[in-house]
Design a protein around this motif. Structure first.
Motif, PDB file in Angstrom:
ATOM      1  N   PHE A  89      10.744  14.143 -11.847  1.00 20.00           N
ATOM      2  CA  PHE A  89      10.021  13.056 -12.496  1.00 20.00           C
ATOM      3  C   PHE A  89       8.775  13.536 -13.241  1.00 20.00           C
ATOM      4  N   ARG A  90       8.435  14.811 -13.095  1.00 21.12           N
ATOM      5  CA  ARG A  90       7.260  15.353 -13.772  1.00 21.12           C
ATOM      6  C   ARG A  90       7.674  16.161 -14.991  1.00 21.12           C
ATOM      7  N   THR A  91       6.820  16.153 -15.997  1.00 14.88           N
ATOM      8  CA  THR A  91       7.035  17.075 -17.115  1.00 14.88           C
ATOM      9  C   THR A  91       6.671  18.477 -16.647  1.00 14.88           C
ATOM     10  N   ILE A  92       7.090  19.468 -17.411  1.00 15.78           N
ATOM     11  CA  ILE A  92       6.750  20.852 -17.072  1.00 15.78           C
ATOM     12  C   ILE A  92       5.234  21.039 -17.108  1.00 15.78           C
ATOM     13  N   ARG A  93       4.569  20.378 -18.021  1.00 16.60           N
ATOM     14  CA  ARG A  93       3.104  20.443 -18.082  1.00 16.60           C
ATOM     15  C   ARG A  93       2.492  19.969 -16.764  1.00 16.60           C
ATOM     16  N   GLN A  94       2.947  18.836 -16.264  1.00 15.63           N
ATOM     17  CA  GLN A  94       2.413  18.290 -15.023  1.00 15.63           C
ATOM     18  C   GLN A  94       2.690  19.214 -13.838  1.00 15.63           C
ATOM     19  N   PRO A 108      -6.889  25.405 -16.257  1.00 12.72           N
ATOM     20  CA  PRO A 108      -5.645  24.731 -16.642  1.00 12.72           C
ATOM     21  C   PRO A 108      -5.680  24.137 -18.043  1.00 12.72           C
ATOM     22  N   ASP A 109      -5.872  24.988 -19.055  1.00 19.33           N
ATOM     23  CA  ASP A 109      -5.877  24.479 -20.420  1.00 19.33           C
ATOM     24  C   ASP A 109      -4.546  24.802 -21.099  1.00 19.33           C
ATOM     25  N   ALA A 110      -4.380  24.315 -22.333  1.00 18.66           N
ATOM     26  CA  ALA A 110      -3.118  24.480 -23.050  1.00 18.66           C
ATOM     27  C   ALA A 110      -2.788  25.948 -23.270  1.00 18.66           C
ATOM     28  N   THR A 111      -3.802  26.766 -23.496  1.00 19.97           N
ATOM     29  CA  THR A 111      -3.564  28.196 -23.715  1.00 19.97           C
ATOM     30  C   THR A 111      -2.967  28.846 -22.479  1.00 19.97           C
ATOM     31  N   ARG A 112      -3.521  28.501 -21.304  1.00 19.47           N
ATOM     32  CA  ARG A 112      -3.015  29.059 -20.057  1.00 19.47           C
ATOM     33  C   ARG A 112      -1.578  28.611 -19.798  1.00 19.47           C
ATOM     34  N   LEU A 113      -1.284  27.330 -20.052  1.00 20.80           N
ATOM     35  CA  LEU A 113       0.065  26.815 -19.836  1.00 20.80           C
ATOM     36  C   LEU A 113       1.065  27.504 -20.765  1.00 20.80           C
ATOM     37  N   GLY A 114       0.676  27.658 -22.013  1.00 18.74           N
ATOM     38  CA  GLY A 114       1.552  28.339 -22.966  1.00 18.74           C
ATOM     39  C   GLY A 114       1.794  29.783 -22.586  1.00 18.74           C
ATOM     40  N   GLY A 121       9.599  33.738 -21.076  1.00 17.83           N
ATOM     41  CA  GLY A 121      10.483  33.632 -22.232  1.00 17.83           C
ATOM     42  C   GLY A 121      10.870  32.216 -22.611  1.00 17.83           C
ATOM     43  N   ILE A 122       9.980  31.246 -22.360  1.00 14.79           N
ATOM     44  CA  ILE A 122      10.225  29.844 -22.718  1.00 14.79           C
ATOM     45  C   ILE A 122       9.181  29.399 -23.732  1.00 14.79           C
ATOM     46  N   ASN A 123       9.623  28.671 -24.764  1.00 11.07           N
ATOM     47  CA  ASN A 123       8.708  28.194 -25.799  1.00 11.07           C
ATOM     48  C   ASN A 123       7.783  27.113 -25.263  1.00 11.07           C
ATOM     49  N   ALA A 124       6.560  27.080 -25.758  1.00  8.66           N
ATOM     50  CA  ALA A 124       5.570  26.108 -25.302  1.00  8.66           C
ATOM     51  C   ALA A 124       5.985  24.669 -25.569  1.00  8.66           C
ATOM     52  N   SER A 125       6.960  24.457 -26.441  1.00  6.55           N
ATOM     53  CA  SER A 125       7.444  23.097 -26.709  1.00  6.55           C
ATOM     54  C   SER A 125       8.087  22.470 -25.477  1.00  6.55           C
ATOM     55  N   ALA A 126       8.370  23.300 -24.454  1.00  8.04           N
ATOM     56  CA  ALA A 126       8.984  22.791 -23.219  1.00  8.04           C
ATOM     57  C   ALA A 126       8.000  22.003 -22.363  1.00  8.04           C
ATOM     58  N   LEU A 127       6.716  22.122 -22.626  1.00  2.00           N
ATOM     59  CA  LEU A 127       5.705  21.558 -21.739  1.00  2.00           C
ATOM     60  C   LEU A 127       5.853  20.060 -21.518  1.00  2.00           C
TER      61      LEU A 127
END
Length: 264
Positions: A89-94, A108-114, A121-127
């Motif tokens: 039920f959570r997104t990968i970002r969550q 926990p910023d966008a740069t760290r998640l990416g 080997g996964i694109n950041a669009s997966a977040l």
């Protein structure tokens, strides 16, 4: 557990260790105690005798969250089914944000998640997508990214490639090899000795809750001492380990494997 009044030991006198940048492989048939061992290490099984140590310190699973925090962040488990660590039920970002929250020094910023996704080997669009939108191989990579968010020193891997096809297995094993080269330690459980021949430095063979043979991976595969180990080698898929062809080992060990066949 008991059977007809007789106590059965899921684990019996098991003593193993792994160092940074090394892979300890644990192999054996179903029911040999491999998964029980990992679950005991992380505290999912209680009531055992003996000691678990992390970085030289005793681990008390009855201790409070604060005292156990370094162990829980430093020792991460990778399951056969990635759904074991990815909330549908959570997104990968969550999911990644929740993991990062366990590490006080993490940002926990966008740069760290990416960067976490890039490591596997996964694109950041997966977040902003949910687990149901990914293939099995991608889910396992995302589960590894979730574990990496805690910056662990030890990975406990319970059959992490057995549900994947051969080409995806190779990609996941290559990812583990890269993480190993970063100095992370692995305890890698499988029923497939051939997979361990691809990644392990040392191998422990388990049977009925006991370690029946252990040693350097190359030596154990080429020159097993126990008939049970020879039988596992004979049943392994075709994989090469540092110049040692398992097919050759099968031919040389056929008599021993036949003798141990009843154990399998």
């Amino acid at each position: 557990m008991s059977s007809g009044g007789a106590a059965l030991k899921a684990l019996d006198d098991v003593s193993l260790s792994v160092e940074p940048g090394r892979v300890l492989g644990i192999v054996g048939e179903s029911g040999s105690g491999k998964t029980t061992l990992l679950r005991t290490i992380v505290g999912l099984n209680r009531g055992y005798s003996g000691a678990i140590r992390y970085r030289g310190q005793m681990v008390d699973h009855a201790a409070g969250k604060t005292r156990l925090a370094p162990f829980r962040a430093g020792v991460q488990m990778i399951f056969q089914d990635p759904g074991g660590s990815l909330n549908p039920f959570r997104t990968i970002r969550q999911t990644l944000m929740a993991a990062l929250a366990r590490v006080p020094s993490a940002v926990p910023d966008a740069t760290r998640l990416g960067a976490l996704l890039d490591q596997v080997g996964i694109n950041a669009s997966a977040l902003d997508r949910r687990p149901s939108e990914f293939s099995g191989g991608q889910l396992q990579r995302l589960a590894i990214a979730r574990a990496l968010a805690c910056d662990p020193t030890v990975f406990l891997c319970d059959e992490p490639t057995s549900a994947l096809d051969v080409s995806i297995q190779a990609q996941i094993l290559d990812l583990f090899a890269k993480l190993k080269n970063e100095g992370r330690a692995f305890v890698f459980v499988t029923h497939n000795l051939g997979v361990l021949g691809h990644i392990a430095d040392t191998i422990a063979v388990m049977f009925r809750g006991r370690v029946v043979e252990a040693g350097p991976a190359r030596r154990l595969i080429a020159e097993p001492k126990e008939a049970y180990t020879a039988a596992l080698i004979a049943a392994s898929p075709r994989l090469k380990h540092r110049g040692v062809l398992l097919d050759n080992a099968r031919r040389r060990l056929a008599p021993q494997a036949a003798a141990a066949g009843s154990a399998l």
